[in-house]
Structure formats: C-alpha cells, structure tokens
Scaffold this active site. Structure first.
Site, mmCIF file in Angstrom:
data_model
loop_
_atom_site.group_PDB
_atom_site.id
_atom_site.type_symbol
_atom_site.label_atom_id
_atom_site.label_comp_id
_atom_site.label_asym_id
_atom_site.label_seq_id
_atom_site.Cartn_x
_atom_site.Cartn_y
_atom_site.Cartn_z
ATOM 1 N N TYR A 116 81.478 29.873 1.787
ATOM 2 C CA TYR A 116 81.531 29.720 3.945
ATOM 3 C C TYR A 116 81.410 27.565 2.887
ATOM 4 O O TYR A 116 82.242 26.953 3.608
ATOM 5 C CB TYR A 116 80.754 29.767 4.432
ATOM 6 C CG TYR A 116 80.139 29.261 5.370
ATOM 7 C CD1 TYR A 116 81.381 28.829 6.421
ATOM 8 C CD2 TYR A 116 79.526 28.901 5.139
ATOM 9 C CE1 TYR A 116 80.895 28.564 7.680
ATOM 10 C CE2 TYR A 116 78.458 28.354 6.850
ATOM 11 C CZ TYR A 116 79.838 27.932 8.113
ATOM 12 O OH TYR A 116 79.556 27.196 9.583
ATOM 13 N N THR A 141 72.918 26.611 15.008
ATOM 14 C CA THR A 141 73.333 26.161 16.759
ATOM 15 C C THR A 141 72.792 27.968 17.448
ATOM 16 O O THR A 141 73.604 28.708 16.087
ATOM 17 C CB THR A 141 74.183 25.480 17.378
ATOM 18 O OG1 THR A 141 74.963 24.103 17.066
ATOM 19 C CG2 THR A 141 74.565 25.682 18.672
HETATM 20 P P1 NAD Z 1 82.444 31.702 15.570
HETATM 21 O O1 NAD Z 1 82.339 32.858 14.191
HETATM 22 O O2 NAD Z 1 81.974 32.254 16.908
HETATM 23 O O3 NAD Z 1 83.837 31.120 15.734
HETATM 24 C C1 NAD Z 1 84.317 31.149 15.360
HETATM 25 C C2 NAD Z 1 85.867 30.316 15.652
HETATM 26 O O4 NAD Z 1 86.940 30.055 14.430
HETATM 27 C C3 NAD Z 1 86.585 32.305 16.434
HETATM 28 O O5 NAD Z 1 86.638 32.200 17.554
HETATM 29 C C4 NAD Z 1 87.101 32.912 14.794
HETATM 30 O O6 NAD Z 1 87.966 34.036 15.582
HETATM 31 C C5 NAD Z 1 87.745 31.549 15.018
HETATM 32 N N1 NAD Z 1 88.939 31.578 13.806
HETATM 33 C C6 NAD Z 1 87.869 32.008 12.342
HETATM 34 N N2 NAD Z 1 88.989 31.322 11.780
HETATM 35 C C7 NAD Z 1 90.393 31.445 12.152
HETATM 36 C C8 NAD Z 1 91.307 31.237 11.765
HETATM 37 N N3 NAD Z 1 92.419 31.042 10.621
HETATM 38 N N4 NAD Z 1 92.550 30.532 12.663
HETATM 39 C C9 NAD Z 1 92.309 29.940 14.168
HETATM 40 N N5 NAD Z 1 90.376 31.033 14.345
HETATM 41 C C10 NAD Z 1 89.998 31.692 13.444
HETATM 42 O O7 NAD Z 1 81.796 31.017 15.177
HETATM 43 P P2 NAD Z 1 79.903 29.746 15.589
HETATM 44 O O8 NAD Z 1 79.462 29.246 14.862
HETATM 45 O O9 NAD Z 1 81.243 29.321 17.207
HETATM 46 O O10 NAD Z 1 81.460 28.446 14.930
HETATM 47 C C11 NAD Z 1 82.300 27.428 14.888
HETATM 48 C C12 NAD Z 1 82.079 26.494 13.962
HETATM 49 O O11 NAD Z 1 81.330 25.245 13.833
HETATM 50 C C13 NAD Z 1 82.829 26.899 12.760
HETATM 51 O O12 NAD Z 1 83.490 26.121 12.047
HETATM 52 C C14 NAD Z 1 81.337 26.927 11.939
HETATM 53 O O13 NAD Z 1 81.557 26.319 10.544
HETATM 54 C C15 NAD Z 1 80.393 25.694 13.157
HETATM 55 N N6 NAD Z 1 79.108 25.781 12.819
HETATM 56 C C16 NAD Z 1 78.438 26.398 13.505
HETATM 57 C C17 NAD Z 1 76.983 25.592 13.265
HETATM 58 C C18 NAD Z 1 76.200 27.398 13.825
HETATM 59 O O14 NAD Z 1 75.202 27.268 14.296
HETATM 60 N N7 NAD Z 1 76.986 28.708 15.329
HETATM 61 C C19 NAD Z 1 76.449 25.408 12.071
HETATM 62 C C20 NAD Z 1 77.623 25.027 11.259
HETATM 63 C C21 NAD Z 1 78.350 24.963 11.380
#
Ligand code: NAD
Ligand code: UDP
Length: 332
Positions: free
Chosen positions: A157, A187
């Site tokens: 990651y 978040t």
């Molecule tokens: P999540 O797993 O709920 O959402 C990620 C989404 O991306 C999912 O719906 C998944 O199905 C989709 N996905 C993954 N690989 C894919 C692909 N190859 N093609 C199409 N869709 C794909 O996670 P989240 O917490 O909503 O995170 C969303 C983004 O924010 C991510 O990029 C994550 O790295 C970033 N982020 C989130 C947090 C947090 O605390 N939630 C912190 C840092 C970064």
C-alpha cells in the site's frame, strides 16, 4: 478563518470519482451531486459496495460504471476533474489483496492520469499519510520524506501510493496534466465497511455486540481521526485550488488507541472488556498531520469534534447491525 479564492464545483461541471462506491468516494459523490455536478463513479467493487451509492442511483446527474481502473477508463470528455481514489485502503484489505493494491497504484493511476490527459481534466490523487510510514518526524509536514519499509507487508500500500505520487508529479512536470496530491490521514464515519478491520468500525462493532475490543499492542500508538464530511470538504477545496500539493488533509487532534477504546465504550454504553492482540508488523507508532499548508492554501481545518463524528458513526453502525435500541441517549 478567511478562505482564499478557490474554484468551486457545481452545475455544468463533469467529474469522475474512481473508487466512488467506497467509503470516502461515496461521500464525495453525494456531495458533488448535491452541488449539481455531473458525476461518473467508477468502481470495481473490490472493497466498496453498490449500497454506498444506492441513494444516488436513478439521479440523472449520476452514473455508476463497474470497472477495474487498471483495465482503462472510458468516460466521455471533456471532463473538469478526476478524483482518483480507487485502491484498497484498510490494512486488512490490502494485506489480503497485495497484488491488486500494487496494480491499482501503478496501472490504475496511469490509466486515470491518461484519462485526465485525454479529457483536459484536473487530477486529484488520493494519497495517504502512509507515505510517511512509521514517521521519525512528528507531527508530519508535507516536506517529510517518510520512513517506509519497502519490503514489509504494508509496503504494498505505502509504496503503491508513493509510486502514484511519483507518477502524478511526473505527469505534471511533463506538462501532461494539471495535478494535485492530497495526503489523507485516518478518516472515519458512516459507510466504513464493518468488517474492514479498521479501528473505528472494529471497536464500535465489538462494543455494540458485547465482544472484547481488540487493542493492538499496548494501545499507546496514536492516530488523529477526521470525520468524513470534513475530509470531503478538504479534498474539494484542494481540487479547486491552483496548487499541486502535496497537502495533508486530516485532523491534528491526536489520540491513543486506548483513549479511543474508552471513548467508544462510553458512547455505546458497552460493558465490553479490552483484549490486547499482537501489534501488526510495521504499525506506525505515531501519526498526526502538520496542517499549516492546508490552513494557508485552503483556509481549511476539520470542524466536527471526534465525539460528535463517533456518535454519528455509532448510530449508523447500530442501524446496520439492527442494534439501534442499545445505544444510550447522549446529553444534549
Ligand atoms: P474503500 O476501500 O472504502 O474505498 C476504495 C474504493 O476503491 C472501493 O470502492 C473499491 O472497490 C475501489 N477500488 C479499489 N481498487 C479498484 C480498482 N482497481 N478499480 C476500481 N475500483 C477500485 O477505502 P476508503 O477509505 O474510502 O479510501 C478511499 C481512498 O482514500 C483510497 O485511495 C485510500 O488510499 C485513500 N485514503 C483513505 C483514508 C481513510 O482513512 N479512509 C486515509 C488515507 C487515504
Ligand atoms: N487497531 C487496533 N485494533 C483493531 C484495529 C486496529 O488496535 O481492531 C490499531 C492498529 O494496530 C493501528 C490503529 O489501530 O495502530 C489504526 O489502525 P487502522 O487499521 O484503523 O488504520 P491505520 O493503521 O492504517 O492507520
């Protein structure tokens, strides 16, 4: 705080949200559609769920495209903005899908940048505080280069996101795409998958079910938790800025995992005990963003108190579990 002049997103704008059926992405889609934006949500559903965007289905401003971003993105241009969130994000998910996570960061980000280049869109990369790894500088400013184990389990990651950042910066330097990088810190909120292993849904689900809360290690490690509505506001402001980032988006109120467990027990009125489980390999000891850049460039800082955000999350998880009746009323 007086906000600098930023472009806002509204009627007439055309925006793609990759990963839009995930936790953060679905809140972004909700907000954009509410503001009158035409939205394409591209998601493979590898960790997300169609239920997260069920409220938008049928809205003429919203189209769901089920696709893996690694296979290419086919959305009609011109586009104003691509918000690239598609990637597994919880440790449990990316450790279960190590190769898909590396592919999402490398091939997926390439495809999303190429779509931006073809359609003239601005491009926002959802990067992460994990690029700082187990930080040796605290709190973490954007100028810190990080402390990542490149071959440890979390590297699938961390390094995928670091590569995504490098790729995004190169497309910008080559004059191909107008890009900006957001480094999102932890978040939380409604729509986190209950079984994704992240600490908030894990503790709340355990507390509501009367199961012991699984505190990793001695629970003295810290995180700084930001409510999802605040993160979404920060991301949209950053997309509307002229900057290229990176900019930290998150909360700078730091809490230990033990303090979080106590707060969850209090809010749920649960009598669950705490059980200490093994600390995951390379689990960061401390995490707190330096938000000076976000304050200056975006006039942004999170507004929702952690307690209030957690109350909303507890209510949502209780509803999902059919346990709403067990939550104690909170004092007004
Ligand atoms: P999540 O797993 O709920 O959402 C990620 C989404 O991306 C999912 O719906 C998944 O199905 C989709 N996905 C993954 N690989 C894919 C692909 N190859 N093609 C199409 N869709 C794909 O996670 P989240 O917490 O909503 O995170 C969303 C983004 O924010 C991510 O990029 C994550 O790295 C970033 N982020 C989130 C947090 C947090 O605390 N939630 C912190 C840092 C970064
Ligand atoms: N954690 C915990 N119990 C759990 C899940 C997580 O104590 O059931 C800890 C985890 O080891 C880490 C912190 O909580 O120290 C945040 O973990 P999470 O997976 O939510 O996010 P990340 O490690 O990616 O910041």
């Amino acid at each position: 705080m007086s906000a600098p002049a930023l472009r806002t997103w509204g009627r007439g704008d055309r925006v793609v949200v990759t990963g839009g059926a995930g936790f953060v992405g679905s809140w972004l889609c909700d907000r954009l559609v509410a503001d009158g934006v035409r939205v394409w949500c591209v998601d493979s559903l590898i960790t997300g769920s169609r239920a997260n965007v069920a409220g938008l289905e049928g809205d003429p401003l919203f189209t769901f495209v089920e696709a893996d971003v690694c296979d290419g993105l086919d959305v009609p241009g011109p586009l104003d903005l691509i918000m690239h969130l598609a990637s597994p994000a919880s440790p449990l998910h990316y450790l279960r899908e190590p190769l898909a996570t590396l592919q999402a960061g490398s091939r997926g980000t390439t495809q999303a940048l190429d779509l931006a280049a073809r359609t003239g869109a601005r491009f926002l990369l959802a990067s992460t505080s994990e690029v700082y790894g187990d930080p040796l500088v605290h709190p973490q400013p954007e100028t810190y280069w990080g402390n990542v184990n490149p071959i440890g389990p979390r590297s699938v990651y961390d390094e995928a996101k670091r590569f995504s950042e490098a790729l995004t910066a190169a497309y910008r330097r080559e004059g191909l795409v107008d890009t900006v990088i957001a480094r999102i810190f932890n978040t939380f909120g409604p729509r986190m998958a209950l079984d994704d292993g992240r600490v908030v849904p894990a503790f709340v689900t355990q507390a509501l079910s009367g199961d012991p809360l699984t505190v990793a290690g001695d629970g003295s490690q810290t995180r700084s938790l930001c409510f999802v509505e605040d993160t979404v506001e920060g991301l949209l402001r950053l997309a509307g800025s002229e900057g290229s980032g990176p900019v930290n988006i998150g909360s700078d109120l730091e809490t230990t995992i033990c303090e979080l467990a106590a707060l969850v027990l209090d809010l749920t009125g649960s009598a669950s005990s705490l059980v200490h489980v093994e600390l995951p390999e390379d689990d960061p000891r401390l995490r707190r963003p330096d938000l000076a850049r976000a304050h200056t460039l975006l006039g942004w800082s999170p507004r929702t108190p952690v307690r209030e955000g957690l109350e909303r999350t507890v209510r949502w998880i209780a509803d999902e579990l059919g346990l709403a009746a067990v939550i104690p009323a909170q004092p007004a």
